[in-house]
Design a protein around this motif. Sequence first.
Motif, PDB file in Angstrom:
ATOM      1  N   ASP A  83       0.881  -1.151  -0.021  1.00  0.00           N
ATOM      2  CA  ASP A  83       0.137   0.163   0.042  1.00  0.00           C
ATOM      3  C   ASP A  83       0.746   1.302  -0.101  1.00  0.00           C
ATOM      4  O   ASP A  83       0.417   2.182  -0.584  1.00  0.00           O
ATOM      5  CB  ASP A  83      -0.965   0.009   1.213  1.00  0.00           C
ATOM      6  N   GLU A  84       1.914   1.207   0.910  1.00  0.00           N
ATOM      7  CA  GLU A  84       2.971   2.367   0.930  1.00  0.00           C
ATOM      8  C   GLU A  84       3.445   2.665  -0.427  1.00  0.00           C
ATOM      9  O   GLU A  84       3.757   4.001  -0.905  1.00  0.00           O
ATOM     10  CB  GLU A  84       3.890   2.259   1.808  1.00  0.00           C
ATOM     11  N   ALA A  85       3.848   1.722  -1.115  1.00  0.00           N
ATOM     12  CA  ALA A  85       4.685   1.773  -2.407  1.00  0.00           C
ATOM     13  C   ALA A  85       3.370   2.003  -3.562  1.00  0.00           C
ATOM     14  O   ALA A  85       3.653   2.348  -4.704  1.00  0.00           O
ATOM     15  CB  ALA A  85       5.283   0.436  -2.704  1.00  0.00           C
ATOM     16  N   GLY A  86       2.153   1.870  -3.502  1.00  0.00           N
ATOM     17  CA  GLY A  86       1.393   2.192  -4.505  1.00  0.00           C
ATOM     18  C   GLY A  86       1.225   1.015  -5.379  1.00  0.00           C
ATOM     19  O   GLY A  86       0.994   1.160  -6.467  1.00  0.00           O
ATOM     20  N   LYS A  87       1.552  -0.394  -4.710  1.00  0.00           N
ATOM     21  CA  LYS A  87       1.510  -1.426  -5.589  1.00  0.00           C
ATOM     22  C   LYS A  87       0.413  -2.324  -5.367  1.00  0.00           C
ATOM     23  O   LYS A  87      -0.001  -2.373  -3.980  1.00  0.00           O
ATOM     24  CB  LYS A  87       2.932  -2.067  -5.641  1.00  0.00           C
ATOM     25  N   LYS A  88       0.304  -3.360  -6.371  1.00  0.00           N
ATOM     26  CA  LYS A  88      -0.738  -4.202  -6.019  1.00  0.00           C
ATOM     27  C   LYS A  88      -0.108  -5.534  -5.859  1.00  0.00           C
ATOM     28  O   LYS A  88       1.199  -5.698  -6.116  1.00  0.00           O
ATOM     29  CB  LYS A  88      -1.957  -4.352  -7.320  1.00  0.00           C
ATOM     30  N   MET A  89      -0.820  -6.558  -5.362  1.00  0.00           N
ATOM     31  CA  MET A  89      -0.105  -7.859  -5.143  1.00  0.00           C
ATOM     32  C   MET A  89       0.251  -8.358  -6.565  1.00  0.00           C
ATOM     33  O   MET A  89      -0.318  -8.454  -7.488  1.00  0.00           O
ATOM     34  CB  MET A  89      -1.311  -8.897  -4.528  1.00  0.00           C
ATOM     35  N   PRO A  90       1.528  -8.827  -6.470  1.00  0.00           N
ATOM     36  CA  PRO A  90       2.118  -9.224  -7.851  1.00  0.00           C
ATOM     37  C   PRO A  90       1.431 -10.502  -8.362  1.00  0.00           C
ATOM     38  O   PRO A  90       1.014 -11.296  -7.525  1.00  0.00           O
ATOM     39  CB  PRO A  90       3.579  -9.402  -7.358  1.00  0.00           C
ATOM     40  N   ALA A  91       1.243 -10.371  -9.667  1.00  0.00           N
ATOM     41  CA  ALA A  91       0.448 -11.613 -10.336  1.00  0.00           C
ATOM     42  C   ALA A  91       1.612 -12.205 -11.191  1.00  0.00           C
ATOM     43  O   ALA A  91       1.169 -13.334 -11.786  1.00  0.00           O
ATOM     44  CB  ALA A  91      -0.698 -11.294 -11.126  1.00  0.00           C
ATOM     45  N   THR A  92       2.673 -11.663 -11.549  1.00  0.00           N
ATOM     46  CA  THR A  92       3.652 -12.542 -12.395  1.00  0.00           C
ATOM     47  C   THR A  92       4.977 -12.224 -11.768  1.00  0.00           C
ATOM     48  O   THR A  92       5.228 -11.543 -10.947  1.00  0.00           O
ATOM     49  CB  THR A  92       3.480 -11.668 -13.836  1.00  0.00           C
ATOM     50  N   THR A  93       5.795 -13.023 -12.409  1.00  0.00           N
ATOM     51  CA  THR A  93       7.371 -13.068 -11.817  1.00  0.00           C
ATOM     52  C   THR A  93       8.030 -11.514 -12.180  1.00  0.00           C
ATOM     53  O   THR A  93       8.686 -10.949 -11.416  1.00  0.00           O
ATOM     54  CB  THR A  93       8.128 -13.708 -12.608  1.00  0.00           C
ATOM     55  N   ASP A  94       7.663 -10.805 -13.138  1.00  0.00           N
ATOM     56  CA  ASP A  94       7.985  -9.420 -13.490  1.00  0.00           C
ATOM     57  C   ASP A  94       7.346  -8.613 -12.561  1.00  0.00           C
ATOM     58  O   ASP A  94       8.186  -7.735 -12.028  1.00  0.00           O
ATOM     59  CB  ASP A  94       7.653  -9.019 -15.016  1.00  0.00           C
ATOM     60  N   GLU A  95       6.195  -8.597 -12.271  1.00  0.00           N
ATOM     61  CA  GLU A  95       5.430  -7.726 -11.149  1.00  0.00           C
ATOM     62  C   GLU A  95       6.101  -8.161  -9.612  1.00  0.00           C
ATOM     63  O   GLU A  95       6.288  -7.053  -9.008  1.00  0.00           O
ATOM     64  CB  GLU A  95       3.894  -8.061 -11.034  1.00  0.00           C
ATOM     65  N   LEU A  96       6.500  -9.185  -9.592  1.00  0.00           N
ATOM     66  CA  LEU A  96       7.161  -9.543  -8.299  1.00  0.00           C
ATOM     67  C   LEU A  96       8.608  -8.894  -8.209  1.00  0.00           C
ATOM     68  O   LEU A  96       8.848  -8.262  -7.138  1.00  0.00           O
ATOM     69  CB  LEU A  96       7.372 -11.139  -7.924  1.00  0.00           C
TER      70      LEU A  96
END
Length: 532
Positions: free
Chosen positions: A193-206
């Motif tokens: 939430d602090e980083a403005g990110k959603k839960m990662p769904a791909t390895t790139d998003e992770l």
Amino acid sequence: MLHLKSIKTAFVVIMATSLLSACSNTDKATPSVQPANASKTLNETGMPIVKQPITLRMMAGQSPLQGEWKDKLLWKEAEKRTGIHIDWNLVPQASLEEKKNLLLATNDIPDAFYGGGINSQDMITYGQQGLFIPLNDLIDKYAPNFSKILKANPEVLKGITAPDGKIYGLPKMSSNITHRIGTKMFINQKWLDEAGKKMPATTDELYDVLKAFKTKDPDRIPLSSTDINNTLRSLAGAWGLYSRGNANAYVDYDDKAGAMRFMQTDPKYKELLTYMNKLYAEGLLDKEIFTNNATILTAKISKGLVGGFSNINVVPAGQLKANYAGLGAALKGPSGDQNWGGISPVLQNQGAFVITKNNKEPEATMRWADYFLDGEGAVLYWMGVEGKTFEMKDGKYRFVQDIVNNKDGLTLDQTISRELVSPFSVHPIVREERFAWDTGEGMPEVIAAANNLKPFVPKEIWPAFLFTKEENDRLKALSNDIQTYVGEMQTQFIMGKAPFSKWDEYVATIKKMGLDEYMKIHKDAYDRYKRN
């Protein structure tokens, strides 16, 4: 001879015919139990199991938490109900292997081994020698609970049937999907939430999420675990690996090629290690992950340093567990692979319980073991006695407050172990969801994490395969070289101490160590498993 008549499916009827054929070729070498000659003390149904009390000698592994067993509520109540007293030979887990081997070598064996360290190799070797008796007939007539399990889970019967067609042991099992998905990845939701990110769904998003965590504070450890293999299994499905679950750590099935494969030489495994090396090199993967343990991980999380970790549950997060949430789905990899291979089969351990040739009451012994697999016996094993160790709340089995919130500060495992033996045990039981509400797998966030991953687990999940004595002897020699080298090079590749330009040399070295023979042995075992 009868073999599991209660199982009526066509699949198992075919398998039973196979067992009959195999048994006819081995009866001279291995003594068979004839239920028709059951002891005159036996009650074939109902409680107590015997008409007059008997004593059985059993060897069991002992957790440091458990202390003496004879005075525990579990065994006192079990003796009262069944009429069977157990004379326990308890051996600390740390010395169980040595003690077990000594007893087997000297033929000084008890009536049964109950979580006594009997592995699949022991089970087949000593079963064929006649030290352990075949259980086919006993299961058929005196194990209605286990027979019901086999009917619902035919893969269990396939997985416990030895190459000679005999069944030498009752297994430990699990029907709780939250437990069976033993590898889950949890991410710090507050940090997301602090980083403005959603839960990662791909390895790139992770990777992007972990990078954002590190950018926020360079002292942070974006991704950690109790050991490197937990992290590896959390990521492997994104490269299509562990396609048949994780009971076999080195072999799975390549669906595109239509063949069994050794994962650690597959190009997909190289891609996985390359990704992990990138995380490690950029400080996104815990630099101490190769030496971590649960205590160290908990200390790091308690200091607010960890962004994500892989584990069966969120217990290592302690008081900060509410900060962590499971992935919304299995991570999708660069080529579109998306499965979650960090799941174990229903069949967890084939040799949890064996009956020896010294046992004069095998029928009563089988009824005793079967009692704890379902019904009142299962409740007794897992929860104890209502009003003393558990109570019913909203239709759920819950431990009493002195166990879950002990005034002396004892942990849950410590308080359970005062009267029960379920923590840290390998017994012939079924780990069920209904008994897990006050364990790590009963936490809401852990159940949610498992449910998110459940749609992505393999449709076919292999158990650990059973091998003949000759195969086991060869595998022991081959595995010592191959698996040691694979482990060493896995570390070297991830840490960057071995460049990936050495990959072809690495693969060639494994082949020279006898990989073809190693794979042939596994394929033969797999073919037998399919035929059962």
